[in-house]
Design an enzyme around this catalytic site. Structure first.
Site, PDB file in Angstrom:
ATOM      1  N   LYS A   1       0.853  -1.191   0.000  1.00 56.62           N
ATOM      2  CA  LYS A   1       0.000   0.000   0.000  1.00 56.62           C
ATOM      3  C   LYS A   1       0.882   1.231   0.000  1.00 56.62           C
ATOM      4  O   LYS A   1       1.571   1.502   0.979  1.00 56.62           O
ATOM      5  CB  LYS A   1      -0.922   0.004   1.232  1.00 56.62           C
ATOM      6  CG  LYS A   1      -1.868  -1.188   1.308  1.00 56.62           C
ATOM      7  CD  LYS A   1      -2.617  -1.229   2.625  1.00 56.62           C
ATOM      8  CE  LYS A   1      -3.520  -2.451   2.701  1.00 56.62           C
ATOM      9  NZ  LYS A   1      -4.223  -2.552   4.020  1.00 56.62           N
TER      10      LYS A   1
ATOM     11  N   GLY B   1      -7.607  -4.083   2.662  1.00 55.31           N
ATOM     12  CA  GLY B   1      -8.722  -4.027   3.598  1.00 55.31           C
ATOM     13  C   GLY B   1      -8.226  -3.986   5.031  1.00 55.31           C
ATOM     14  O   GLY B   1      -7.016  -4.022   5.296  1.00 55.31           O
TER      15      GLY B   1
ATOM     16  N   SER C   1      -6.921  -5.312   7.985  1.00 59.24           N
ATOM     17  CA  SER C   1      -6.357  -6.650   8.220  1.00 59.24           C
ATOM     18  C   SER C   1      -4.999  -6.559   8.921  1.00 59.24           C
ATOM     19  O   SER C   1      -3.959  -6.566   8.265  1.00 59.24           O
ATOM     20  CB  SER C   1      -6.195  -7.393   6.886  1.00 59.24           C
ATOM     21  OG  SER C   1      -5.574  -6.557   5.909  1.00 59.24           O
TER      22      SER C   1
ATOM     23  N   LYS D   1      -5.055   6.108   3.235  1.00 56.21           N
ATOM     24  CA  LYS D   1      -5.524   5.921   4.618  1.00 56.21           C
ATOM     25  C   LYS D   1      -4.363   5.975   5.608  1.00 56.21           C
ATOM     26  O   LYS D   1      -4.544   6.347   6.772  1.00 56.21           O
ATOM     27  CB  LYS D   1      -6.313   4.620   4.735  1.00 56.21           C
ATOM     28  CG  LYS D   1      -5.561   3.346   4.359  1.00 56.21           C
ATOM     29  CD  LYS D   1      -4.864   2.698   5.518  1.00 56.21           C
ATOM     30  CE  LYS D   1      -4.123   1.449   5.083  1.00 56.21           C
ATOM     31  NZ  LYS D   1      -3.386   0.815   6.202  1.00 56.21           N
TER      32      LYS D   1
ATOM     33  N   ASP E   1     -10.600  -0.001   5.951  1.00 56.76           N
ATOM     34  CA  ASP E   1      -9.178   0.085   6.291  1.00 56.76           C
ATOM     35  C   ASP E   1      -8.855   1.403   6.982  1.00 56.76           C
ATOM     36  O   ASP E   1      -8.028   1.460   7.898  1.00 56.76           O
ATOM     37  CB  ASP E   1      -8.350  -0.053   5.013  1.00 56.76           C
ATOM     38  CG  ASP E   1      -7.002  -0.711   5.269  1.00 56.76           C
ATOM     39  OD1 ASP E   1      -6.697  -1.028   6.428  1.00 56.76           O
ATOM     40  OD2 ASP E   1      -6.249  -0.906   4.292  1.00 56.76           O
TER      41      ASP E   1
ATOM     42  N   ARG F   1       1.094   1.137  12.831  1.00 60.61           N
ATOM     43  CA  ARG F   1       2.404   1.792  12.738  1.00 60.61           C
ATOM     44  C   ARG F   1       2.252   3.269  12.383  1.00 60.61           C
ATOM     45  O   ARG F   1       2.953   4.124  12.924  1.00 60.61           O
ATOM     46  CB  ARG F   1       3.266   1.083  11.700  1.00 60.61           C
ATOM     47  CG  ARG F   1       3.657  -0.336  12.088  1.00 60.61           C
ATOM     48  CD  ARG F   1       4.166  -1.101  10.901  1.00 60.61           C
ATOM     49  NE  ARG F   1       3.127  -1.249   9.892  1.00 60.61           N
ATOM     50  CZ  ARG F   1       3.279  -1.899   8.739  1.00 60.61           C
ATOM     51  NH1 ARG F   1       4.434  -2.448   8.451  1.00 60.61           N
ATOM     52  NH2 ARG F   1       2.293  -1.989   7.883  1.00 60.61           N
ATOM     53  N   ASN F   2       1.350   3.579  11.458  1.00 59.12           N
ATOM     54  CA  ASN F   2       1.173   4.967  11.044  1.00 59.12           C
ATOM     55  C   ASN F   2       0.543   5.802  12.158  1.00 59.12           C
ATOM     56  O   ASN F   2       0.938   6.945  12.385  1.00 59.12           O
ATOM     57  CB  ASN F   2       0.321   5.016   9.776  1.00 59.12           C
ATOM     58  CG  ASN F   2       1.041   4.388   8.589  1.00 59.12           C
ATOM     59  OD1 ASN F   2       1.971   4.946   8.032  1.00 59.12           O
ATOM     60  ND2 ASN F   2       0.613   3.190   8.203  1.00 59.12           N
TER      61      ASN F   2
ATOM     62  N   VAL G   1       8.209  -0.610   8.899  1.00 61.06           N
ATOM     63  CA  VAL G   1       7.929   0.432   7.918  1.00 61.06           C
ATOM     64  C   VAL G   1       6.556   1.054   8.164  1.00 61.06           C
ATOM     65  O   VAL G   1       5.563   0.348   8.350  1.00 61.06           O
ATOM     66  CB  VAL G   1       7.982  -0.144   6.486  1.00 61.06           C
ATOM     67  CG1 VAL G   1       7.606   0.915   5.456  1.00 61.06           C
ATOM     68  CG2 VAL G   1       9.374  -0.685   6.193  1.00 61.06           C
TER      69      VAL G   1
END
Length: 408
Positions: free
Chosen positions: A160, A191, A193, A246, A299, A310-311, A334
């Site tokens: 992504k 999605g 997940s 997203k 998502d 993580r983001n 990452v």
């Protein structure tokens, strides 16, 4: 109780008739599935035909999907650049760098660090790419000479992001490196997940899309299980944009939490983030309905509402006053939203659409702006119309479809 009834109804619903030539599914039970207390879930739906799958990438998501397919009785190979990882995995069936507490299916073999040979690749039925977007072009360039276009495996991409330098989506990278015919049959899975929940067999649903409906159906049948439900579509551009964008809005949600804002603010950011994503996607040439799917709002909701994202974590730590450099060095994995924000800024400027939240995230990440100061500027903007989709545009998607030899 309501969850049990809802999932029971999904289990009892009649399955759709499979297209001719696709493997038939048979339901079996397995002791590897650990269900929540008090809830017994149907286990594997085994295929008549075992597929040979090569997974590129041994991070959290590549590992969890390898485990999912291996536990569904497919023969899975997981490629890694790390000789240490390959050796450790094959000896202990554990990944020393991702999902360390999970014991993986014995049908998975780690390979590497050398790039897979042409003979090895041509023996695969499925190639699954679970590597960061910035590495896709290099990997596909190396892979192209090994592909037999007369007997092409199913190509599935789960990364992504947007390539920074070119601002290209993965679909365009595939066309550039492997040719338009391969891009037209590439399949994308996206999605809500989280990897750690997939390996626990927590009920999960994803979007499976391709410009070729038959290839999307093949990928769906490969992955579909009672706890991993697949829904097919035909808008890879929209799904790719949603999956990439997203992550940027998850950073914004994390920043808000880091500043001490709570549920009202998070709901505001998710909803207005969805509005921005849809506006950008429509101007790009995607279907606005795609942003209402699992790959879109599903998502977005998950990534913006979980502290394990993580983001979200990057944004939270920025909101707490940490520097981006320090966060990246200590994150341990990452966070694609950081790089995507840069590519997204260029796309937004080119399209000429309003995306104040995404622009605010970019300013904090790359212009040195303070989180609190930028948040105050966003909150001080004048009121606007809530729904405002572009009725024109779509040039990037039209150019990409022309590159693929398809009408936009």
């Amino acid at each position: 109780m309501l969850l049990t009834l809802a999932l029971s109804s999904l289990r009892s619903a009649p399955r759709t008739t499979l297209s001719a030539g696709l493997p038939r599914l048979q339901i079996r039970f397995s002791t590897r599935v650990v269900s929540p207390s008090g809830f017994k879930m149907l286990s594997h739906q085994q295929c008549d035909k075992k597929s040979k799958v090569l997974v590129f990438g041994a991070g959290n998501f590549g590992s969890c999907l390898a485990d999912h397919l291996g536990d569904s009785s497919h023969i899975v190979y997981m490629w890694s650049r790390s000789e240490k990882l390959v050796s450790h995995f094959n000896q202990y069936h554990r990944n020393p760098e991702a999902l360390q507490d999970h014991e993986f299916a014995e049908s998975i073999t780690a390979v590497g660090p050398e790039f897979p040979s042409a003979d090895f690749v041509r023996g695969m039925d499925v190639l699954l790419f679970a590597i960061p977007t910035e590495g896709v072009r290099e990997t596909l360039t190396a892979l192209k000479p090994t592909l037999d276009e007369g007997k092409l495996p199913l190509l599935i991409f789960v990364n992504k992001g947007i390539e920074i330098k070119t601002r290209a989506l993965t679909l365009e990278i595939i066309a550039d490196t492997c040719g338009p015919e391969i891009a037209k049959v590439a399949t994308f899975i996206s999605g809500p997940s989280f990897a750690k929940e997939i390996v626990k067999r927590q009920p999960t649903s994803v979007s499976v899309v391709s410009l070729s409906p038959s290839h999307a159906e093949q990928a769906s049948q490969l992955f579909h299980q009672p706890w991993f439900r697949c829904y097919t579509g035909d808008d890879p551009i929209g799904v790719e944009l949603a999956g990439a964008l997203k992550n940027v809005y998850a950073i914004a949600a994390g920043m808000a939490a880091g500043l001490g804002f709570e549920n009202n603010t998070r709901a505001m950011l998710i909803t207005r983030g969805l509005a921005e994503m849809t506006r950008i996607g429509t101007a790009y040439g995607a279907s606005p309905l795609t942003f209402l799917t699992l790959a879109g709002v599903g998502d977005l909701f998950l990534t913006c509402s979980s502290s394990t994202s993580r983001n979200f974590t990057v944004g939270y730590r920025l909101g707490q006053g940490e520097s981006l450099d320090h966060i990246i060095k200590t994150l341990g994995s990452v966070a694609e939203g950081v790089t995507t924000a840069k590519g997204l800024k260029a796309i937004v400027d080119e399209l000429g659409v309003a995306a104040p939240i995404a622009s605010g995230v970019y300013d904090v990440l790359y212009e040195g702006r303070a989180v609190a100061e930028r948040a105050n500027e966003l909150l001080s903007l004048p009121p606007i119309r809530e729904l405002d989709l572009s009725v024109e545009g779509g040039k990037p998607a039209k150019l990409l479809m022309t590159k693929l030899g398809l009408d936009a």
